[in-house]
Write a protein that holds these residues in place. Structure first.
Motif, PDB file in Angstrom:
ATOM      1  N   UNK A 193      10.871  14.937  -4.664  1.00  0.00           N
ATOM      2  CA  UNK A 193      10.467  13.661  -5.255  1.00  0.00           C
ATOM      3  C   UNK A 193       9.322  13.009  -4.473  1.00  0.00           C
ATOM      4  N   UNK A 194       9.352  13.094  -3.152  1.00  0.00           N
ATOM      5  CA  UNK A 194       8.253  12.544  -2.348  1.00  0.00           C
ATOM      6  C   UNK A 194       6.959  13.298  -2.660  1.00  0.00           C
ATOM      7  N   UNK A 195       7.048  14.616  -2.731  1.00  0.00           N
ATOM      8  CA  UNK A 195       5.866  15.431  -3.047  1.00  0.00           C
ATOM      9  C   UNK A 195       5.316  15.076  -4.417  1.00  0.00           C
ATOM     10  N   UNK A 196       6.176  14.968  -5.404  1.00  0.00           N
ATOM     11  CA  UNK A 196       5.741  14.625  -6.753  1.00  0.00           C
ATOM     12  C   UNK A 196       5.134  13.234  -6.796  1.00  0.00           C
ATOM     13  N   UNK A 197       5.807  12.274  -6.186  1.00  0.00           N
ATOM     14  CA  UNK A 197       5.285  10.905  -6.208  1.00  0.00           C
ATOM     15  C   UNK A 197       3.931  10.802  -5.519  1.00  0.00           C
ATOM     16  N   UNK A 198       3.791  11.435  -4.375  1.00  0.00           N
ATOM     17  CA  UNK A 198       2.521  11.374  -3.659  1.00  0.00           C
ATOM     18  C   UNK A 198       1.405  12.106  -4.410  1.00  0.00           C
ATOM     19  N   UNK A 199       1.771  13.118  -5.194  1.00  0.00           N
ATOM     20  CA  UNK A 199       0.740  13.830  -5.954  1.00  0.00           C
ATOM     21  C   UNK A 199       0.279  13.040  -7.177  1.00  0.00           C
ATOM     22  N   UNK A 200       1.134  12.198  -7.745  1.00  0.00           N
ATOM     23  CA  UNK A 200       0.709  11.403  -8.901  1.00  0.00           C
ATOM     24  C   UNK A 200       0.274   9.990  -8.523  1.00  0.00           C
ATOM     25  N   UNK A 201       0.465   9.587  -7.278  1.00  0.00           N
ATOM     26  CA  UNK A 201       0.090   8.220  -6.893  1.00  0.00           C
ATOM     27  C   UNK A 201      -1.409   7.939  -7.042  1.00  0.00           C
ATOM     28  N   UNK A 202      -2.321   8.898  -6.807  1.00  0.00           N
ATOM     29  CA  UNK A 202      -3.735   8.585  -7.065  1.00  0.00           C
ATOM     30  C   UNK A 202      -4.006   8.252  -8.538  1.00  0.00           C
ATOM     31  N   UNK A 203      -3.317   8.925  -9.428  1.00  0.00           N
ATOM     32  CA  UNK A 203      -3.473   8.648 -10.852  1.00  0.00           C
ATOM     33  C   UNK A 203      -2.941   7.245 -11.166  1.00  0.00           C
ATOM     34  N   UNK A 204      -1.783   6.917 -10.600  1.00  0.00           N
ATOM     35  CA  UNK A 204      -1.212   5.582 -10.809  1.00  0.00           C
ATOM     36  C   UNK A 204      -2.127   4.500 -10.251  1.00  0.00           C
ATOM     37  N   UNK A 205      -2.710   4.761  -9.093  1.00  0.00           N
ATOM     38  CA  UNK A 205      -3.634   3.810  -8.485  1.00  0.00           C
ATOM     39  C   UNK A 205      -4.865   3.609  -9.376  1.00  0.00           C
ATOM     40  N   UNK A 206      -5.379   4.693  -9.926  1.00  0.00           N
ATOM     41  CA  UNK A 206      -6.553   4.595 -10.806  1.00  0.00           C
ATOM     42  C   UNK A 206      -6.229   3.807 -12.068  1.00  0.00           C
ATOM     43  N   UNK A 207      -5.035   4.019 -12.619  1.00  0.00           N
ATOM     44  CA  UNK A 207      -4.636   3.265 -13.817  1.00  0.00           C
ATOM     45  C   UNK A 207      -4.460   1.791 -13.500  1.00  0.00           C
ATOM     46  N   UNK A 236       0.845  -1.190   0.000  1.00  0.00           N
ATOM     47  CA  UNK A 236       0.000   0.000   0.000  1.00  0.00           C
ATOM     48  C   UNK A 236       0.884   1.245   0.000  1.00  0.00           C
ATOM     49  N   UNK A 237       0.578   2.156  -0.903  1.00  0.00           N
ATOM     50  CA  UNK A 237       1.332   3.400  -0.991  1.00  0.00           C
ATOM     51  C   UNK A 237       0.857   4.328   0.122  1.00  0.00           C
ATOM     52  N   UNK A 238       1.790   4.707   0.983  1.00  0.00           N
ATOM     53  CA  UNK A 238       1.478   5.645   2.060  1.00  0.00           C
ATOM     54  C   UNK A 238       2.653   6.608   2.197  1.00  0.00           C
ATOM     55  N   UNK A 239       2.379   7.753   2.772  1.00  0.00           N
ATOM     56  CA  UNK A 239       3.435   8.755   2.932  1.00  0.00           C
ATOM     57  C   UNK A 239       4.609   8.237   3.756  1.00  0.00           C
ATOM     58  N   UNK A 240       4.380   7.548   4.884  1.00  0.00           N
ATOM     59  CA  UNK A 240       5.532   7.031   5.635  1.00  0.00           C
ATOM     60  C   UNK A 240       6.361   6.012   4.839  1.00  0.00           C
ATOM     61  N   UNK A 241       5.686   5.124   4.106  1.00  0.00           N
ATOM     62  CA  UNK A 241       6.406   4.112   3.322  1.00  0.00           C
ATOM     63  C   UNK A 241       7.205   4.764   2.183  1.00  0.00           C
ATOM     64  N   UNK A 242       6.591   5.699   1.476  1.00  0.00           N
ATOM     65  CA  UNK A 242       7.274   6.391   0.377  1.00  0.00           C
ATOM     66  C   UNK A 242       8.434   7.215   0.924  1.00  0.00           C
ATOM     67  N   UNK A 243       8.218   7.897   2.025  1.00  0.00           N
ATOM     68  CA  UNK A 243       9.283   8.709   2.622  1.00  0.00           C
ATOM     69  C   UNK A 243      10.462   7.840   3.038  1.00  0.00           C
ATOM     70  N   UNK A 244      10.176   6.714   3.645  1.00  0.00           N
ATOM     71  CA  UNK A 244      11.251   5.818   4.071  1.00  0.00           C
ATOM     72  C   UNK A 244      12.023   5.277   2.870  1.00  0.00           C
TER      73      UNK A 244
END
Length: 108
Positions: free
Chosen positions: A91-105, A39-47
């Protein structure tokens, strides 16, 4: 790895450093360990991003870049710390902002 070799064959003047390729492979391994089928989450992506920045981009890549540039390892390491600190946040900000789009795809 293959792209680096092909690029070297067509543009040998640029040179090839297997250490830089190793860093790219380690980056993929780190991201895979933290994010693959999880699951993509801010703590996991940040780590994942902080781990990659410290181990691959700072410690290992600095060791391979220092002789190429002609500076000491410590000078290379110190000069890369501010850049990595800024890049991790971006990079964390960018990834978290596009992750909903990736999840939808992915769920299509």
């Amino acid at each position: 790895f293959a792209i680096d070799l092909v690029n070297f064959m067509f543009k040998p003047a640029l040179g090839f450093n297997p250490g830089i390729t190793l860093c790219a492979m380690i980056t993929g391994l780190i991201y895979g360990m933290f994010l693959y089928q999880k699951k993509i989450s801010l703590p996991r992506v940040s780590l994942a991003w902080v781990t990659n920045a410290i181990f691959s981009n700072l410690l290992i890549k600095s060791a391979f870049l220092a002789p190429m540039i002609g500076v000491t390892y410590s000078a290379q390491l110190v000069s890369r710390i501010p850049v990595q600190a800024i890049m991790v946040v971006l990079e964390i900000t960018l990834f978290m902002s596009i992750s909903p789009v990736l999840r939808a795809l992915k769920n299509r």
